[in-house]
Write a protein that holds these residues in place. Structure first.
Motif, PDB file in Angstrom:
ATOM      1  N   LEU A  15       6.594   2.296   0.684  1.00  0.00           N
ATOM      2  CA  LEU A  15       6.710   2.766   2.063  1.00  0.00           C
ATOM      3  C   LEU A  15       7.010   4.259   2.106  1.00  0.00           C
ATOM      4  N   GLU A  16       7.763   4.754   1.140  1.00  0.00           N
ATOM      5  CA  GLU A  16       8.096   6.180   1.095  1.00  0.00           C
ATOM      6  C   GLU A  16       6.931   7.020   0.598  1.00  0.00           C
ATOM      7  N   ILE A  21       0.789   1.193   4.422  1.00  0.00           N
ATOM      8  CA  ILE A  21       0.568  -0.053   3.702  1.00  0.00           C
ATOM      9  C   ILE A  21       0.544  -1.163   4.743  1.00  0.00           C
ATOM     10  N   GLN A  22      -0.139  -2.215   4.410  1.00  0.00           N
ATOM     11  CA  GLN A  22      -0.297  -3.331   5.334  1.00  0.00           C
ATOM     12  C   GLN A  22       0.826  -4.329   5.077  1.00  0.00           C
ATOM     13  N   TYR A  62       0.991  -6.968   2.149  1.00  0.00           N
ATOM     14  CA  TYR A  62       2.316  -7.321   1.652  1.00  0.00           C
ATOM     15  C   TYR A  62       2.936  -8.231   2.695  1.00  0.00           C
ATOM     16  N   ILE A  63       3.312  -9.427   2.272  1.00  0.00           N
ATOM     17  CA  ILE A  63       3.770 -10.456   3.205  1.00  0.00           C
ATOM     18  C   ILE A  63       5.270 -10.663   3.013  1.00  0.00           C
ATOM     19  N   ILE A  64       6.022 -10.617   4.131  1.00  0.00           N
ATOM     20  CA  ILE A  64       7.470 -10.764   4.069  1.00  0.00           C
ATOM     21  C   ILE A  64       7.933 -11.813   5.081  1.00  0.00           C
ATOM     22  N   CYS A  65       8.982 -12.554   4.692  1.00  0.00           N
ATOM     23  CA  CYS A  65       9.627 -13.504   5.607  1.00  0.00           C
ATOM     24  C   CYS A  65      11.134 -13.338   5.432  1.00  0.00           C
ATOM     25  N   ALA A  85      -3.231 -10.524  -1.184  1.00  0.00           N
ATOM     26  CA  ALA A  85      -1.891 -10.651  -0.621  1.00  0.00           C
ATOM     27  C   ALA A  85      -0.842 -10.608  -1.727  1.00  0.00           C
ATOM     28  N   THR A  86       0.257  -9.917  -1.437  1.00  0.00           N
ATOM     29  CA  THR A  86       1.377  -9.796  -2.371  1.00  0.00           C
ATOM     30  C   THR A  86       2.643 -10.239  -1.656  1.00  0.00           C
ATOM     31  N   ASN A  87       3.403 -11.121  -2.299  1.00  0.00           N
ATOM     32  CA  ASN A  87       4.633 -11.646  -1.719  1.00  0.00           C
ATOM     33  C   ASN A  87       5.791 -10.682  -1.960  1.00  0.00           C
TER      34      ASN A  87
END
Length: 103
Positions: A15-16, A21-22, A62-65, A85-87
């Motif tokens: 992110l920096e 990024i998706q 990039y998938i986040i929960c 997809a990356t967890n």
């Protein structure tokens, strides 16, 4: 078969360093109301199948929960559909960076 994974620390670095990024937050509305990563877009896990047109097969997502389990399941699903997809391991429980309320 396992999905690709990224740590919270690696995500923060991306992110920096990168312009865009998706990052997709797949938590429920009431969880996201507590705050989400500012760069993330919100698509609930249950809405992913009908929102596949929002994804681009040439992009990495990039998938986040909350903890990393639902996002792992979404990664398996997206990969089955031909997406990258990356967890995010540890999810929002491990996130210590800035958050914003979902509007």
């Amino acid at each position: 078969m396992s999905v690709k994974e990224i740590s919270i620390e690696e995500l923060k670095q991306k992110l920096e360093q990168e312009d865009a990024i998706q990052l997709v937050d797949v938590r429920e509305d009431e969880e996201v109301a507590e705050g989400m990563i500012p760069e993330a877009i919100h698509i609930r896990m249950g809405d992913i199948p009908e929102k596949l047109d929002a994804f681009d097969q040439t992009q990495e997502y990039y998938i986040i929960c909350r903890s990393g389990k639902r996002s792992e399941n979404v990664c398996y699903y997206l990969e089955d559909q031909g997406y990258q997809a990356t967890n995010v391991v540890g999810g929002m429980l491990a996130w210590t960076g800035e958050t914003k309320p979902k509007l």
